[in-house]
Scaffold this motif. Structure first.
Motif, PDB file in Angstrom:
ATOM      1  N   LEU A 440     -10.062   1.742  -2.451  1.00  0.00           N
ATOM      2  CA  LEU A 440      -8.769   1.081  -2.588  1.00  0.00           C
ATOM      3  C   LEU A 440      -8.937  -0.438  -2.572  1.00  0.00           C
ATOM      4  N   GLU A 441      -9.778  -0.928  -1.676  1.00  0.00           N
ATOM      5  CA  GLU A 441     -10.042  -2.368  -1.615  1.00  0.00           C
ATOM      6  C   GLU A 441     -10.679  -2.856  -2.916  1.00  0.00           C
ATOM      7  N   HIS A 442     -11.650  -2.103  -3.438  1.00  0.00           N
ATOM      8  CA  HIS A 442     -12.291  -2.481  -4.698  1.00  0.00           C
ATOM      9  C   HIS A 442     -11.294  -2.504  -5.844  1.00  0.00           C
ATOM     10  N   LEU A 443     -10.389  -1.514  -5.883  1.00  0.00           N
ATOM     11  CA  LEU A 443      -9.381  -1.467  -6.940  1.00  0.00           C
ATOM     12  C   LEU A 443      -8.483  -2.695  -6.883  1.00  0.00           C
ATOM     13  N   VAL A 444      -8.028  -3.036  -5.701  1.00  0.00           N
ATOM     14  CA  VAL A 444      -7.141  -4.196  -5.545  1.00  0.00           C
ATOM     15  C   VAL A 444      -7.836  -5.472  -6.013  1.00  0.00           C
ATOM     16  N   ILE A 445      -9.082  -5.651  -5.606  1.00  0.00           N
ATOM     17  CA  ILE A 445      -9.830  -6.860  -5.982  1.00  0.00           C
ATOM     18  C   ILE A 445      -9.957  -6.970  -7.499  1.00  0.00           C
ATOM     19  N   LYS A 446     -10.264  -5.840  -8.155  1.00  0.00           N
ATOM     20  CA  LYS A 446     -10.419  -5.859  -9.618  1.00  0.00           C
ATOM     21  C   LYS A 446      -9.101  -6.114 -10.327  1.00  0.00           C
ATOM     22  N   LEU A 447      -8.026  -5.516  -9.836  1.00  0.00           N
ATOM     23  CA  LEU A 447      -6.719  -5.725 -10.460  1.00  0.00           C
ATOM     24  C   LEU A 447      -6.282  -7.188 -10.325  1.00  0.00           C
ATOM     25  N   LEU A 448      -6.531  -7.782  -9.174  1.00  0.00           N
ATOM     26  CA  LEU A 448      -6.140  -9.181  -8.961  1.00  0.00           C
ATOM     27  C   LEU A 448      -6.922 -10.132  -9.861  1.00  0.00           C
ATOM     28  N   ALA A 449      -8.078  -9.684 -10.351  1.00  0.00           N
ATOM     29  CA  ALA A 449      -8.897 -10.519 -11.242  1.00  0.00           C
ATOM     30  C   ALA A 449      -8.591 -10.261 -12.712  1.00  0.00           C
ATOM     31  N   ASP A 450      -7.700  -9.324 -13.011  1.00  0.00           N
ATOM     32  CA  ASP A 450      -7.442  -8.917 -14.392  1.00  0.00           C
ATOM     33  C   ASP A 450      -6.693 -10.002 -15.161  1.00  0.00           C
ATOM     34  N   GLU A 451      -6.822  -9.924 -16.497  1.00  0.00           N
ATOM     35  CA  GLU A 451      -6.184 -10.933 -17.349  1.00  0.00           C
ATOM     36  C   GLU A 451      -4.721 -10.641 -17.629  1.00  0.00           C
ATOM     37  N   THR A 452      -4.268  -9.417 -17.401  1.00  0.00           N
ATOM     38  CA  THR A 452      -2.874  -9.078 -17.680  1.00  0.00           C
ATOM     39  C   THR A 452      -2.028  -9.234 -16.422  1.00  0.00           C
ATOM     40  N   SER A 453      -0.824  -9.746 -16.610  1.00  0.00           N
ATOM     41  CA  SER A 453       0.074  -9.942 -15.471  1.00  0.00           C
ATOM     42  C   SER A 453       0.493  -8.608 -14.866  1.00  0.00           C
ATOM     43  N   GLU A 454       0.577  -7.551 -15.688  1.00  0.00           N
ATOM     44  CA  GLU A 454       0.952  -6.239 -15.165  1.00  0.00           C
ATOM     45  C   GLU A 454      -0.081  -5.752 -14.158  1.00  0.00           C
ATOM     46  N   ALA A 455      -1.359  -5.886 -14.478  1.00  0.00           N
ATOM     47  CA  ALA A 455      -2.419  -5.437 -13.573  1.00  0.00           C
ATOM     48  C   ALA A 455      -2.450  -6.284 -12.303  1.00  0.00           C
ATOM     49  N   ARG A 456      -2.302  -7.582 -12.438  1.00  0.00           N
ATOM     50  CA  ARG A 456      -2.322  -8.449 -11.252  1.00  0.00           C
ATOM     51  C   ARG A 456      -1.170  -8.114 -10.317  1.00  0.00           C
ATOM     52  N   GLN A 457       0.012  -7.891 -10.888  1.00  0.00           N
ATOM     53  CA  GLN A 457       1.160  -7.542 -10.045  1.00  0.00           C
ATOM     54  C   GLN A 457       0.960  -6.188  -9.395  1.00  0.00           C
ATOM     55  N   ALA A 458       0.364  -5.258 -10.120  1.00  0.00           N
ATOM     56  CA  ALA A 458       0.070  -3.941  -9.540  1.00  0.00           C
ATOM     57  C   ALA A 458      -0.892  -4.080  -8.371  1.00  0.00           C
ATOM     58  N   GLY A 459      -1.899  -4.952  -8.509  1.00  0.00           N
ATOM     59  CA  GLY A 459      -2.836  -5.180  -7.415  1.00  0.00           C
ATOM     60  C   GLY A 459      -2.146  -5.695  -6.172  1.00  0.00           C
ATOM     61  N   LYS A 460      -1.224  -6.647  -6.353  1.00  0.00           N
ATOM     62  CA  LYS A 460      -0.476  -7.196  -5.212  1.00  0.00           C
ATOM     63  C   LYS A 460       0.394  -6.128  -4.560  1.00  0.00           C
ATOM     64  N   ASP A 461       1.062  -5.330  -5.393  1.00  0.00           N
ATOM     65  CA  ASP A 461       1.971  -4.308  -4.858  1.00  0.00           C
ATOM     66  C   ASP A 461       1.205  -3.196  -4.147  1.00  0.00           C
ATOM     67  N   ILE A 462       0.089  -2.779  -4.723  1.00  0.00           N
ATOM     68  CA  ILE A 462      -0.723  -1.726  -4.084  1.00  0.00           C
ATOM     69  C   ILE A 462      -1.227  -2.210  -2.725  1.00  0.00           C
ATOM     70  N   LEU A 463      -1.675  -3.454  -2.661  1.00  0.00           N
ATOM     71  CA  LEU A 463      -2.162  -4.006  -1.400  1.00  0.00           C
ATOM     72  C   LEU A 463      -1.038  -4.076  -0.372  1.00  0.00           C
ATOM     73  N   GLU A 464       0.131  -4.541  -0.796  1.00  0.00           N
ATOM     74  CA  GLU A 464       1.262  -4.677   0.126  1.00  0.00           C
ATOM     75  C   GLU A 464       1.678  -3.323   0.695  1.00  0.00           C
ATOM     76  N   GLU A 465       1.797  -2.318  -0.174  1.00  0.00           N
ATOM     77  CA  GLU A 465       2.259  -1.011   0.281  1.00  0.00           C
ATOM     78  C   GLU A 465       1.191  -0.299   1.114  1.00  0.00           C
ATOM     79  N   SER A 466      -0.056  -0.428   0.737  1.00  0.00           N
ATOM     80  CA  SER A 466      -1.127   0.244   1.477  1.00  0.00           C
ATOM     81  C   SER A 466      -1.295  -0.347   2.869  1.00  0.00           C
TER      82      SER A 466
END
Length: 740
Positions: A440-466
């Protein structure tokens, strides 16, 4: 259940480190808290156990160099061996055993004879084996190493005016023993905990050092007398957490939060005890609520491996089909995604909108154009999928043996399959995931580094909820110096690599339109795995086995492989792991819909894909032509191309991918081993599979057969029959029968 055993706590350090002082302070503190405490120092200096140690230290065998580290180590090990029965008895009586010097001292002082850390490591492992495995000397719960620089230690020794023995006769040895203690703490952090007693050039107050020592040992101590809960009440409550109280194997029930279980296991790694005792004494009644306790245990007694022991279910609703693949790219997770095969994708939400994602960074003009194109594409899809269902049902013979519901479900699935290419990549889906804390931590880190705003926002939301559920496992995910630095590293290296690649590799349209390219494979000869097959049945080294089988006839080698694979009666019977030696690397061109199905296979390597675009074209299913729906089908791809070009011109390069359709071809690569090939190819060619990926898997199997015929022929459940139009119907019938 057995009673909770005691604790074995060791204080280590060179002379002059303040060890004797801390030993006395700990004795007093433990007694004040009501613990049953026993004390022992090594060497014991008694007539029976320490005779060789005393002669060695008195120089009767010559200098320490004459004796050497291995012989001297045995002297000290034998001294501890004579105390084994006494130590085990105390542990069984639930006592705290406080020890002044133990195996760590042996390692540190004799380790000074070795010039580098690697040689010392070999010596440490040898001594560990001698004392704890051969002589069965109890292993400490923890060894606290009090570290004081050599100059301070030497000054403290001089103040005491004591005579030094054969080991402590020089400051050179003192320096080197401190260095070796450091090696021990670095190499074996779970066994040795270093406490620096000098900070900023000043010796810490003895009470401060004692507090630091206490923080390290307190979680390892048994409950003090007078503080234990009622045993019967505890065990009754514990029965609601585990499946049994007295067997060697038990399951942990879902009543316990996964982070609590992981914390208990982290605690277990540093304590000789039954996990059920740890749950009863430290966690029952606090399940998931005592965050301070969980944080302390996980951070102090765990490492990255503890993150693998706690898992979290995460659901991501309304994720575009671009985001779903980014979510599912992790190898060590479990994923389930909403299917496009069994449901019509034309249902609208409460606001009357089709299920597609719109990037949040579009301006009004771009968003309006995007919405009009998406609505048009979904309108055409809706028209085609329903007309196609009617056409298939009107033109497909229904077997009298097929029940009506199974037949209707199978015909609907075929219509959805054929219309699916019209859906845009922006189509929304739901992804269910089960990830360990580490994944889960690895997924969040990769999403936050992504070029698309959808992926970055998903990374933030997944981290917040988890963090609302397992916060202690995700503390580092976005911290500077940890996760935040990794996110920046991933983003930076990707940009730098892309820049240099574009400079050196010409960007032009590909003319290679083969469905499947076998880019590479190894070994070239499938018979080269014979040695790997033989290995577990032999006592020889791999090189010796290879030498022996060089003389073996080819027919015998083939026989060994076939015997190893065996007589399989269904596709779930996989051959052994020797087949993992063989690897196939593929360059694949297929539509995005096929890719989204195949990309979920976990045991693969080197999987990456290129940015989505319309440039590789698409194909029209025959049944679409036959049903007279080709114009509607083609119009979707025309609209997609127009929107893609519009977004590119407006500098929305990443966002233009949402405009492509699931039917657009894309290029991706993947490597998997021969054992995984059995799983992928036999599963993905089954009659109920999607026609697109069935064809691709069949082509991969043909290419394997060209180079490795024995392996390919053993994949007996690969299905090359393409005549079953309603291949899904048998699966539907089985599902309905099992649900009755």
């Amino acid at each position: 259940m057995k009673d909770q055993p005691g604790s074995l706590i060791v204080l280590e350090g060179t002379d002059g480190s303040g060890k004797s002082t801390q030993f006395e302070l700990l004795k007093q503190r433990l007694n004040d808290l009501g613990h049953h405490v026993e004390y022992i120092s090594f060497p014991q200096y008694d007539e029976e156990s320490s005779v060789f140690v005393r002669k060695y230290l008195n120089g009767e065998f010559g200098s320490s160099k004459d004796v050497g580290p291995y012989t001297a180590s045995m002297f000290y090990a034998l001294d501890r061996y004579f105390a084994v029965d006494k130590i085990r008895k105390w542990l069984a009586e639930d006592k705290v055993i406080l020890v002044d010097r133990y195996t760590g001292s042996n390692m540190a002082h004799q380790g000074t004879f070795f010039d580098n850390a690697e040689e010392r490591r070999g010596f440490f492992l040898w001594l560990d084996q001698i004392e704890f495995e051969m002589l069965k000397i109890p292993r400490p719960d923890i060894s606290i190493v009090l570290r004081v620089p050599a100059n301070v230690a030497s000054e403290n020794i001089s103040k005491r005016g004591e005579e030094r023995d054969i080991l402590e006769s020089s400051n050179g040895h003192l320096n080197r023993s401190i260095e070796v203690y450091d090696n021990l703490c670095d190499l074996f952090p779970k066994d040795f905990k270093r406490i620096d007693c000098v900070r900023n050039g000043q010796m810490l107050e003895r009470e401060k050092v004692n507090d630091l020592v206490w923080q390290s040992i307190e979680p390892l101590l048994p409950n003090a007398p007078g503080k234990k809960k009622d045993t019967n009440q505890d065990e009754a409550e514990l029965e609601s957490y585990v499946t049994n109280l007295d067997r060697n194997i038990y399951a942990v029930k879902s009543k316990l939060a996964s982070q609590t279980i992981a914390a208990a296991m982290a605690r277990l790694s540093r304590k000789y005890d039954d996990l059920r005792n740890i749950l009863k004494d430290e966690f029952v009644g606090k399940d998931g609520n005592d965050q301070k306790l969980l944080k302390k245990i996980i951070s102090e007694y765990g490492d990255d491996s503890v993150q693998q022991l706690a898992g979290q279910h995460i659901v991501v609703e309304n994720a575009s089909n671009l985001l779903t693949k980014k979510l599912e790219k992790g190898r060590l997770g479990a994923y389930l995604e909403q299917s496009t095969r069994y449901i019509y994708y034309d249902k609208k939400d409460r606001e009357g909108r089709y299920k597609y994602y719109t990037p949040s960074n579009f301006d009004t003009e771009v968003a309006d154009r995007y919405q009009k194109s998406m609505d048009y594409i979904f309108d055409q899809y809706s028209h085609v999928v329903h007309r196609l269902t009617d056409y298939i049902r009107s033109n497909t013979h229904k077997n009298p043996a097929d029940d009506e519901n199974s037949w209707r479900a199978a015909t609907k699935a075929l219509a959805c399959d054929m219309a699916r290419p019209m859906l845009p990549v922006s189509s929304k889906s739901t992804v269910g995931m089960y990830l360990s804390g580490q994944s889960l931590e690895h997924l969040v880190i990769k999403l936050l580094a992504d070029e698309t705003s959808e992926a970055r926002q998903a990374g933030k939301d997944i981290l917040e909820e988890s963090r609302k559920v397992i916060p202690v496992f995700l503390e580092r995910a976005d911290k500077p110096g940890r996760g935040a630095d990794t996110t920046e590293y991933l983003s930076r290296t990707k940009a730098q690599t892309e820049s240099v690649v574009k400079e050196q590799v010409k960007s032009q349209f590909s003319v290679d339109m083969k469905l499947v390219n076998l880019a590479d494979y190894w070994p070239k000869n499938e018979l080269d795995i014979i040695a790997d097959i033989c290995f577990e049945f032999s006592s020889l080294s791999l090189s010796e086995i290879k030498s022996d089988i060089e003389k073996m006839p080819v027919e015998k080698k083939r026989e060994i492989i076939l015997k190893y694979i065996g007589q399989r009666t269904n596709r779930r019977q996989k051959p052994g792991r020797a087949l993992e030696k063989i690897h196939y690397s593929w360059d694949i061109l297929c539509d995005y819909g096929i890719f989204r199905d195949l990309a979920r296979h976990r045991i693969v390597d080197n999987m990456d894909w290129q940015e989505l675009s319309p440039r590789f074209g698409y194909s029209i299913p025959d049944v679409i032509e036959e049903a007279g729906l080709a114009d509607h089908f083609i119009s979707c791809f025309d609209e997609s191309l127009s929107l893609y070009n519009f977004l590119e011109k407006r500098n929305f390069k990443q966002e233009s991918q949402y405009a492509t359709l699931l039917g657009h071809r894309m290029r991706w690569k993947v490597t998997f081993n021969a054992r995984e090939a059995f799983h992928i190819l036999e599963l993905r060619t089954s009659p109920q599979g999607h026609p697109g990926y069935r064809k691709l898997a069949q082509e991969i199997h043909k290419k394997i057969a060209e180079i490795h015929p024995v392996i390919a022929s053993s994949m007996k459940f690969v299905n090359h029959d393409n005549e079953q139009v309603l291949g899904r119907i048998e699966a539907e019938k089985r599902a309905r029968t099992s649900s009755k």
